[in-house]
Design a protein around this motif. Structure first.
Motif, PDB file in Angstrom:
ATOM      1  N   TYR A  15      42.809  68.802  30.235  1.00  0.00           N
ATOM      2  CA  TYR A  15      41.856  67.836  30.783  1.00  0.00           C
ATOM      3  C   TYR A  15      42.571  66.697  31.502  1.00  0.00           C
ATOM      4  CZ  TYR A  15      38.268  70.047  27.849  1.00  0.00           C
ATOM      5  OH  TYR A  15      37.394  70.934  27.275  1.00  0.00           O
ATOM      6  N   LEU A  16      43.655  66.185  30.914  1.00  0.00           N
ATOM      7  CA  LEU A  16      44.385  65.085  31.541  1.00  0.00           C
ATOM      8  C   LEU A  16      44.982  65.510  32.884  1.00  0.00           C
ATOM      9  CD1 LEU A  16      46.212  63.676  28.374  1.00  0.00           C
ATOM     10  CD2 LEU A  16      44.360  62.574  29.614  1.00  0.00           C
ATOM     11  N   LEU A  17      45.555  66.705  32.921  1.00  0.00           N
ATOM     12  CA  LEU A  17      46.210  67.159  34.147  1.00  0.00           C
ATOM     13  C   LEU A  17      45.200  67.461  35.257  1.00  0.00           C
ATOM     14  CD1 LEU A  17      49.018  69.442  32.657  1.00  0.00           C
ATOM     15  CD2 LEU A  17      49.216  67.127  33.549  1.00  0.00           C
ATOM     16  N   VAL A  18      44.081  68.077  34.912  1.00  0.00           N
ATOM     17  CA  VAL A  18      43.087  68.351  35.964  1.00  0.00           C
ATOM     18  C   VAL A  18      42.410  67.059  36.393  1.00  0.00           C
ATOM     19  CG1 VAL A  18      42.662  70.719  35.204  1.00  0.00           C
ATOM     20  CG2 VAL A  18      41.234  68.871  34.313  1.00  0.00           C
ATOM     21  N   GLY A  19      42.369  66.047  35.490  1.00  0.00           N
ATOM     22  CA  GLY A  19      41.858  64.748  35.905  1.00  0.00           C
ATOM     23  C   GLY A  19      42.707  64.159  37.015  1.00  0.00           C
ATOM     24  N   ILE A  20      44.031  64.289  36.879  1.00  0.00           N
ATOM     25  CA  ILE A  20      44.925  63.838  37.946  1.00  0.00           C
ATOM     26  C   ILE A  20      44.675  64.635  39.223  1.00  0.00           C
ATOM     27  CG2 ILE A  20      47.348  63.647  38.647  1.00  0.00           C
ATOM     28  CD1 ILE A  20      48.047  63.270  35.693  1.00  0.00           C
ATOM     29  N   ALA A  21      44.456  65.958  39.057  1.00  0.00           N
ATOM     30  CA  ALA A  21      44.312  66.833  40.226  1.00  0.00           C
ATOM     31  C   ALA A  21      43.042  66.552  41.015  1.00  0.00           C
ATOM     32  CB  ALA A  21      44.330  68.296  39.775  1.00  0.00           C
ATOM     33  N   ILE A  22      41.940  66.229  40.350  1.00  0.00           N
ATOM     34  CA  ILE A  22      40.681  66.033  41.082  1.00  0.00           C
ATOM     35  C   ILE A  22      40.408  64.570  41.379  1.00  0.00           C
ATOM     36  CG2 ILE A  22      39.692  68.109  40.053  1.00  0.00           C
ATOM     37  CD1 ILE A  22      38.061  66.343  38.199  1.00  0.00           C
ATOM     38  N   GLY A  23      41.300  63.669  40.892  1.00  0.00           N
ATOM     39  CA  GLY A  23      41.109  62.234  41.105  1.00  0.00           C
ATOM     40  C   GLY A  23      41.588  61.753  42.451  1.00  0.00           C
ATOM     41  N   PRO A  24      41.684  60.423  42.615  1.00  0.00           N
ATOM     42  CA  PRO A  24      42.041  59.843  43.914  1.00  0.00           C
ATOM     43  C   PRO A  24      43.393  60.286  44.445  1.00  0.00           C
ATOM     44  CG  PRO A  24      41.137  58.180  42.437  1.00  0.00           C
ATOM     45  CD  PRO A  24      41.342  59.408  41.616  1.00  0.00           C
ATOM     46  N   VAL A  25      44.364  60.549  43.563  1.00  0.00           N
ATOM     47  CA  VAL A  25      45.692  60.931  44.043  1.00  0.00           C
ATOM     48  C   VAL A  25      45.802  62.426  44.297  1.00  0.00           C
ATOM     49  CG1 VAL A  25      46.777  59.022  42.832  1.00  0.00           C
ATOM     50  CG2 VAL A  25      46.579  61.216  41.695  1.00  0.00           C
ATOM     51  N   GLY A  26      44.781  63.189  43.928  1.00  0.00           N
ATOM     52  CA  GLY A  26      44.803  64.625  44.142  1.00  0.00           C
ATOM     53  C   GLY A  26      43.816  65.034  45.210  1.00  0.00           C
ATOM     54  N   LEU A  27      42.864  65.872  44.821  1.00  0.00           N
ATOM     55  CA  LEU A  27      41.857  66.356  45.768  1.00  0.00           C
ATOM     56  C   LEU A  27      40.808  65.306  46.091  1.00  0.00           C
ATOM     57  CD1 LEU A  27      41.329  69.921  44.218  1.00  0.00           C
ATOM     58  CD2 LEU A  27      42.785  69.289  46.155  1.00  0.00           C
ATOM     59  N   ASN A  28      40.699  64.270  45.249  1.00  0.00           N
ATOM     60  CA  ASN A  28      39.760  63.162  45.470  1.00  0.00           C
ATOM     61  C   ASN A  28      38.316  63.656  45.611  1.00  0.00           C
ATOM     62  OD1 ASN A  28      39.065  60.472  45.696  1.00  0.00           O
ATOM     63  ND2 ASN A  28      39.365  60.399  47.909  1.00  0.00           N
ATOM     64  N   VAL A  29      37.916  64.524  44.679  1.00  0.00           N
ATOM     65  CA  VAL A  29      36.551  65.063  44.721  1.00  0.00           C
ATOM     66  C   VAL A  29      35.677  64.464  43.618  1.00  0.00           C
ATOM     67  CG1 VAL A  29      37.199  67.230  45.815  1.00  0.00           C
ATOM     68  CG2 VAL A  29      37.280  67.039  43.319  1.00  0.00           C
ATOM     69  N   ALA A  30      36.212  63.525  42.837  1.00  0.00           N
ATOM     70  CA  ALA A  30      35.432  62.899  41.770  1.00  0.00           C
ATOM     71  C   ALA A  30      35.746  61.408  41.743  1.00  0.00           C
ATOM     72  CB  ALA A  30      35.758  63.531  40.411  1.00  0.00           C
ATOM     73  N   ASP A  31      34.715  60.603  41.541  1.00  0.00           N
ATOM     74  CA  ASP A  31      34.840  59.151  41.520  1.00  0.00           C
ATOM     75  C   ASP A  31      35.143  58.686  40.094  1.00  0.00           C
ATOM     76  OD1 ASP A  31      34.709  56.453  41.763  1.00  0.00           O
ATOM     77  OD2 ASP A  31      32.658  56.370  42.535  1.00  0.00           O
ATOM     78  N   PRO A  32      36.352  58.113  39.843  1.00  0.00           N
ATOM     79  CA  PRO A  32      36.707  57.704  38.472  1.00  0.00           C
ATOM     80  C   PRO A  32      35.748  56.685  37.876  1.00  0.00           C
ATOM     81  CG  PRO A  32      38.621  57.647  39.923  1.00  0.00           C
ATOM     82  CD  PRO A  32      37.422  57.868  40.798  1.00  0.00           C
TER      83      PRO A  32
END
Length: 613
Positions: free
Chosen positions: A37-54
């Motif tokens: 969960y932590l790693l995919v959070g990084i992946a889909i967050g602002p520094v990754g794919l940026n597809v989810a708003d923290p």
């Protein structure tokens, strides 16, 4: 679809997809799902794919921790919580103060923080991640173990300590704080918190059970689910409104409902939401990690994280070893409590807004806290695998432990039923071994002069460790019919020569046990009801002999009807029983003292002696 709605939809879709992908992948690699969960959070967050708003995710994700604490409260009982007071306020205070002092000294002397910044960062890092720790303990079924209960006690103390720690930050801010200028504001806030706690206690004891009874009679399951969520969120929201921890409010609500007849219904309704929201919480932590700060300060950040991790592990390990917890379990506790808590992501921004922390300090501390959340589960998985290989083999039980093959009996479950069974056996001088995973029952068994094994009787390794293979009879006295059936299946498959005597919950359960081929089964209320009926007949003028004959006739007819129903498949509806809490005492003086068979039972009995003394 509007822009905001579209962003929310995309975030939800990304989170669900990430959850579906990360858990199987983490399991396949041998990691805890938390790491995934932590790693995919990084992946889909602002520094990754940026597809989810923290910001959107974190608001909802906090509810996962709230529901987790509610479920933990449901599993406990007020009496057990009181018995844990020594751990909560002893071990909890020791861990928090020692860790906070060590971190503050590191921040001041090694990293050049000011006094106020060192104190705030030290106390924030000393608080552990409740969600991560409880998830790790649940994965190994260690929450009821001695080290698991102490770990939970420390986590509970940390949740309680959130209130004074939040009040401390404004006092440490540069210049005169509003709180310092107006002491009455502090008293008013404390009084409001006490009133809120009183509201939760009164509602939990006197209002909620009648409410759930009304809803249960209506037959509307969706209303029960809505009521369960209302209780959790209402208690959490009330605590937050008075400046206390939402998780603490949910825990209190669960604790007050732990004796309710609707406990299992509430647990089932809330648990469905808890898992998904906790996954969102862990992913939101990954999203909040400022990777740019990590990359630009990689060297100092890794050194600081290593120092913080080693310091916290050393403090926790020392606290647990000082309480006579074995080294392997103390090491597990150290890494369970290593990850920083969700509270750090509240305290560091608060320290920044009050001028205690500088922006670069706050960014590095948040990054460090997030890194400990990733490192902790990885270390836990590694140590959990490594310890069994490094630990010396446990010595075999002495030859006389189970040498009496003609009389040795294993009793699984030492509740009100198992205690009476054990009284009969002990009075005849039969060697008895008890298996139970309830601390209170293990403490009670210590007064009976029996062999004691702390563990889950449904597990084959626990049965073998307790000497089940050398016992002539295994008495299954647990009060959960699913557990009883599971034990029967395990024993039938692995120890076919052992006789099985099983306590039955009701007529349906009796038929299930007869199909499984047990040697003897009896409903838990059958003989007491027959004896009650016999004495009632005598009170009505029937002679003792005639009453005894009538009872024997009813017993025989009931058995015949049970066997006929088994053949025809006619089931009677179960009638739930509510056990009565009593303090068990042996009916005769034991010839020898109780003998614990594993470290957990030894630990429980040693602390029972302390409390009773």
């Amino acid at each position: 679809m509007h822009g905001e709605d579209h962003a929310l939809f995309v975030s939800a879709l990304a989170l669900l997809s990430a959850a579906v992908i990360s858990v199987p992948l983490a399991r396949r690699l041998g990691f805890s799902p938390i790491v995934g969960y932590l790693l995919v959070g990084i992946a889909i967050g602002p520094v990754g794919l940026n597809v989810a708003d923290p910001s959107v995710v974190s608001t909802v994700a906090e509810l996962g921790v709230v529901m987790l604490l509610f479920l933990i409260g449901l599993e406990l009982k007020p009496s057990r919580l009181l018995s844990m007071g020594r751990y909560i306020f002893g071990l909890g205070a020791a861990q928090l103060l020692l860790s906070g002092l060590a971190f503050a000294l590191l921040a001041y002397f090694v990293f050049g923080f000011g006094v106020a910044a060192a104190l705030v960062s030290g106390m924030a890092l000393s608080v552990s991640g409740t969600a991560i720790a409880l998830q790790l303990l649940n994965e190994r079924n260690d929450l009821t173990s001695p080290y698991g209960q102490r770990t939970f006690s420390i986590l509970l103390f940390q949740d309680i300590a959130v209130v004074p720690l939040l009040a401390l930050v404004p006092l440490l801010a540069p210049g005169e704080s509003t709180l310092a200028q107006d002491p009455m504001a502090a008293l008013l806030r404390a009084g409001t918190a006490i009133v809120a706690l009183a509201v939760i206690v009164v509602a939990g004891r006197y209002l909620l059970n009648p409410l759930f009874r009304v809803l249960a009679r209506s037959g509307a399951r969706e209303a029960m689910t809505a009521a369960a969520l209302l209780v959790v969120l209402g208690a959490a929201g009330l605590m937050e409104a008075v400046g206390m921890s939402m998780a603490l409010g949910a825990f209190l609500a669960g604790l007050l409902l732990s004796e309710s007849t609707f406990r299992h219904e509430l647990e089932a309704n809330v648990d469905a939401f808890r898992g998904l929201l906790l996954a969102m919480f862990f992913m939101s932590v990954g999203m909040s990690l400022n990777v740019a700060v990590v990359v630009h300060n990689m060297g100092p950040l890794l050194i600081a994280t290593l120092l913080v991790s080693l310091t916290k592990c050393a403090v926790v390990y020392s606290v647990f070893r000082n309480d006579n917890i074995p080294s392997p379990q103390s090491a597990l506790a150290a890494v369970v409590l290593l990850p920083a808590g969700e509270f750090a992501f509240v305290l560091f921004p608060l320290g920044l807004s009050t001028g205690i922390l500088k922006p670069d300090q706050a960014d590095l501390l948040i990054a460090m806290a997030a890194l400990t959340m990733i490192i902790g589960p990885l270390l836990f998985a590694a140590i959990a695998r490594l310890l069994p290989r490094l630990a010396p083999a446990e010595p075999e039980p002495e030859a006389d432990d189970f040498s009496d093959a003609d009389g040795s009996v294993l009793v699984i479950g030492f509740g009100r039923f198992g205690q009476i069974v054990s009284q009969c056996l002990l009075a005849e001088g039969v060697s008895v071994t008890i298996i139970d995973n309830d601390v209170e029952m293990i403490q009670s068994a210590g007064r009976f002069g029996v062999h004691i094994y702390y563990g889950d009787g449904t597990r084959l390794d626990v049965l073998r460790a307790a000497g089940a293979e050398s016992c002539k009879v295994i008495c299954v006295c647990v009060d959960d019919k699913e557990d009883a059936n599971r034990i029967v299946e395990v024993v039938k498959a692995s120890m076919p020569g052992t006789e099985l005597f099983v306590r039955s919950f009701d007529r349906i359960h009796s038929m299930e046990l007869m199909r499984l081929g047990v040697d003897f089964e009896i409903r838990e209320t059958l003989e007491s009801a027959l004896g009650f009926g016999g004495r009632t007949l005598q009170a009505m003028g029937v002679s003792a002999e005639a009453a005894g004959a009538r009872v024997a006739d009813v017993r025989a007819r009931d058995r015949a009807r049970l066997e006929r129903q088994l053949e025809e498949g006619i089931f009677a509806p179960p009638e739930p029983q509510r056990p009565r809490k009593v303090e068990p005492e042996p009916l005769h003086i034991p010839e020898k003292p109780a003998r614990p068979l594993n470290a957990e039972a030894q630990d429980i009995l040693s602390h029972e002696t302390e409390f009773s003394g």
